[in-house]
Scaffold this active site. Structure first.
Site, PDB file in Angstrom:
ATOM      1  N   SER A 126      27.419  91.303 -20.319  1.00  0.00           N
ATOM      2  CA  SER A 126      27.797  90.340 -19.281  1.00  0.00           C
ATOM      3  C   SER A 126      28.756  90.958 -18.260  1.00  0.00           C
ATOM      4  O   SER A 126      29.521  91.869 -18.586  1.00  0.00           O
ATOM      5  CB  SER A 126      28.456  89.150 -19.987  1.00  0.00           C
ATOM      6  OG  SER A 126      29.404  88.530 -19.169  1.00  0.00           O
ATOM      7  N   TYR A 141      26.849  88.816 -12.022  1.00  0.00           N
ATOM      8  CA  TYR A 141      27.227  87.726 -11.124  1.00  0.00           C
ATOM      9  C   TYR A 141      27.615  88.388  -9.813  1.00  0.00           C
ATOM     10  O   TYR A 141      28.377  89.358  -9.808  1.00  0.00           O
ATOM     11  CB  TYR A 141      28.433  86.962 -11.670  1.00  0.00           C
ATOM     12  CG  TYR A 141      28.159  86.089 -12.875  1.00  0.00           C
ATOM     13  CD1 TYR A 141      27.157  85.132 -12.851  1.00  0.00           C
ATOM     14  CD2 TYR A 141      28.934  86.203 -14.021  1.00  0.00           C
ATOM     15  CE1 TYR A 141      26.928  84.314 -13.948  1.00  0.00           C
ATOM     16  CE2 TYR A 141      28.713  85.387 -15.130  1.00  0.00           C
ATOM     17  CZ  TYR A 141      27.697  84.448 -15.073  1.00  0.00           C
ATOM     18  OH  TYR A 141      27.472  83.641 -16.157  1.00  0.00           O
ATOM     19  N   THR A 188      22.042  86.347 -12.935  1.00  0.00           N
ATOM     20  CA  THR A 188      22.146  84.959 -13.382  1.00  0.00           C
ATOM     21  C   THR A 188      22.258  84.063 -12.161  1.00  0.00           C
ATOM     22  O   THR A 188      23.154  84.241 -11.330  1.00  0.00           O
ATOM     23  CB  THR A 188      23.366  84.800 -14.314  1.00  0.00           C
ATOM     24  OG1 THR A 188      23.128  85.625 -15.456  1.00  0.00           O
ATOM     25  CG2 THR A 188      23.538  83.363 -14.758  1.00  0.00           C
ATOM     26  N   LYS A 190      17.760  85.116 -14.404  1.00  0.00           N
ATOM     27  CA  LYS A 190      18.121  84.290 -15.570  1.00  0.00           C
ATOM     28  C   LYS A 190      18.625  82.932 -15.086  1.00  0.00           C
ATOM     29  O   LYS A 190      19.567  82.866 -14.292  1.00  0.00           O
ATOM     30  CB  LYS A 190      19.221  85.006 -16.367  1.00  0.00           C
ATOM     31  CG  LYS A 190      19.808  84.201 -17.507  1.00  0.00           C
ATOM     32  CD  LYS A 190      20.743  85.076 -18.340  1.00  0.00           C
ATOM     33  CE  LYS A 190      21.338  84.332 -19.501  1.00  0.00           C
ATOM     34  NZ  LYS A 190      22.420  83.439 -19.127  1.00  0.00           N
ATOM     35  N   HIS A 230      21.593  78.276 -19.539  1.00  0.00           N
ATOM     36  CA  HIS A 230      22.901  78.857 -19.765  1.00  0.00           C
ATOM     37  C   HIS A 230      23.530  78.268 -21.039  1.00  0.00           C
ATOM     38  O   HIS A 230      24.739  78.045 -21.102  1.00  0.00           O
ATOM     39  CB  HIS A 230      23.801  78.596 -18.551  1.00  0.00           C
ATOM     40  CG  HIS A 230      24.821  79.661 -18.276  1.00  0.00           C
ATOM     41  ND1 HIS A 230      24.770  80.471 -17.172  1.00  0.00           N
ATOM     42  CD2 HIS A 230      25.928  80.041 -18.938  1.00  0.00           C
ATOM     43  CE1 HIS A 230      25.818  81.291 -17.165  1.00  0.00           C
ATOM     44  NE2 HIS A 230      26.539  81.051 -18.236  1.00  0.00           N
TER      45      HIS A 230
END
Ligand SMILES: Cc1cc2nc3c(=O)[nH]c(=O)nc-3n(C[C@H](O)[C@H](O)[C@H](O)COP(=O)(O)O)c2cc1C
Length: 378
Positions: free
Chosen positions: A106, A129, A155, A251, A275
């Site tokens: 992540s 992100y 994402t 995603k 999520h």
């Protein structure tokens, strides 16, 4: 306590982690309607076995984006995995490697891209992100490319952080703050405290000084809302494709419309995901959204699915409905919260054994043998 299934890991994690940490991992947005649906909607499908099929030779292997994996379960990106156990990301990445599957790191992880690359020597995936600082975003993507990440996972369901009310009630911060209100309850978890005191300081390890949170206690939601870019659009998907040399995975797709846009903008795969019900409450569960996405783009891009997968039967249902693989987030964190570093591998092992059992009893000796003839809506 005997550990048999993922729910056992969850119960043990609940006992071992302070409430503020367990709730951060376990909780969903607002009324947690979608969180419940993520589990309940798997129950809306029944399995239709085919009897007297030779299942003496079985394999759980498949491929994702051309890479062979030995079971159709990947590890979803989870920020702050170091809260479950110190260096949680490294343990999860090693567990994926040992199981022959893929780990996705992540953006707000407690271990950096370079640390995970050094720990595994294997091409993991990196979840991005987009930050307001596009130069810093680009630099992060370039680091992922330099670390030979096998895919960039963008994402798309977090323009803002979802309203996670358990975190609001608990006063969740990074690192967690011990207050008069939670002192006794935190002191009742001496193993977790010892781990955190001995372990490295929790930081956003992928962020350079310019974009890091600095010291102190950070309200994660506020931090994310301040750092992450709320103006991201489909145009940026094309920008990212020009920056990252490998495949791009989107995603957070829940509708045929977004799946088609993803395919049209060059995504190699989509992850049907809400999520883990941590963003917008009342969106569909991913097992409910999956068939329409497969129908819309299944012939053009690979489709994976996450949110609520806890059982081998859940995985079989997702594959029968057209997912190529699933991802799991909380099961890995429950595992590490319950058992420390070995818990990530334990969670994957439970899912592997359950899926193997399910495929044998279904009369489907491999993931490729599964199709919609094995499931029916109740
Ligand atoms: C504690 C936690 C942190 C998460 N952090 C991220 C993140 O940083 N980026 C992301 O794309 N998804 C994140 N997710 C969502 C997961 O990638 C995944 O979609 C979700 O966990 C799947 O549902 P499950 O937990 O029911 O398996 C997070 C989930 C949890 C539980």
């Amino acid at each position: 306590m005997t550990i048999v299934n993922i729910e056992d890991l969850r119960r043990r994690a609940r006992r071992r982690l302070p409430k503020v940490v367990f709730d951060f991992i376990d909780g969903g947005a607002q009324d947690e309607t979608t969180l419940r649906a993520n589990r309940a909607d798997f129950g809306a499908w029944e399995l239709l076995p085919k009897m007297l099929v030779d299942v003496s030779r079985r394999s759980l292997a498949t491929t994702v984006l051309g890479r062979a994996i030995s079971l159709p379960v990947m590890i979803a990106p989870t920020g702050m995995s170091g809260l479950a156990t110190p260096r949680g990301e490294l343990h999860a990445a090693r567990a994926a490697q040992a199981a022959g599957t893929i780990y996705c790191l992540s953006t707000p992880a407690t271990c950096s891209i370079e640390e995970v690359a050094a720990a595994t020597g294997e091409p993991f995936w990196f979840q991005l992100y987009v930050m307001r600082d596009r130069g810093a975003t680009r630099a992060m993507v370039e680091r992922a490319a330099a670390a030979k990440c096998g895919a960039l996972v963008l994402t798309i369901d977090l323009a803002l952080q979802g309203l996670r009310e358990r975190d609001a009630y608990n006063g969740f911060t990074v690192p967690p703050r011990v207050t008069a209100r939670n002192l006794l309850e935190v002191l009742a978890r001496p193993r977790w405290i010892a781990d955190m005191v001995r372990g490295p300081r929790l930081t956003f390890a992928n962020f350079t000084d310019a974009t890091s949170a600095g010291g102190g206690f950070i309200n994660l939601g506020k931090h994310i809302n301040a750092q992450f870019d709320q103006s991201v659009t489909w145009k940026d998907v094309e920008w990212l494709r020009s920056v990252f040399p490998g495949p791009l995975v989107l995603k957070g797709v829940l509708t045929a419309r977004d799946a088609q846009l993803a395919a049209a903008h060059g995504a190699a795969a989509v992850i049907v995901s809400n999520h883990g019900a941590r963003q917008l409450d009342h969106v569909p569960s991913s097992i409910r959204a999956l068939p329409e996405v497969v129908e819309a783009v299944g012939d053009r891009v690979e489709v994976y699915c996450d949110s609520g997968v806890r059982r081998g039967t859940d995985i079989a249902k997702a594959l029968a409905l057209g997912a190529r693989a699933v991802l799991v987030g909380r099961p890995i964190l429950y595992g590490m919260g319950a058992l420390g570093p070995p818990g990530a591998a334990r969670a994957l092992e439970i899912l592997r054994a359950e899926l193997d059992n399910t495929l044998a009893l279904l009369g489907a000796p491999s993931p490729a043998a599964l199709d919609s003839s094995f499931v029916r809506r109740r």
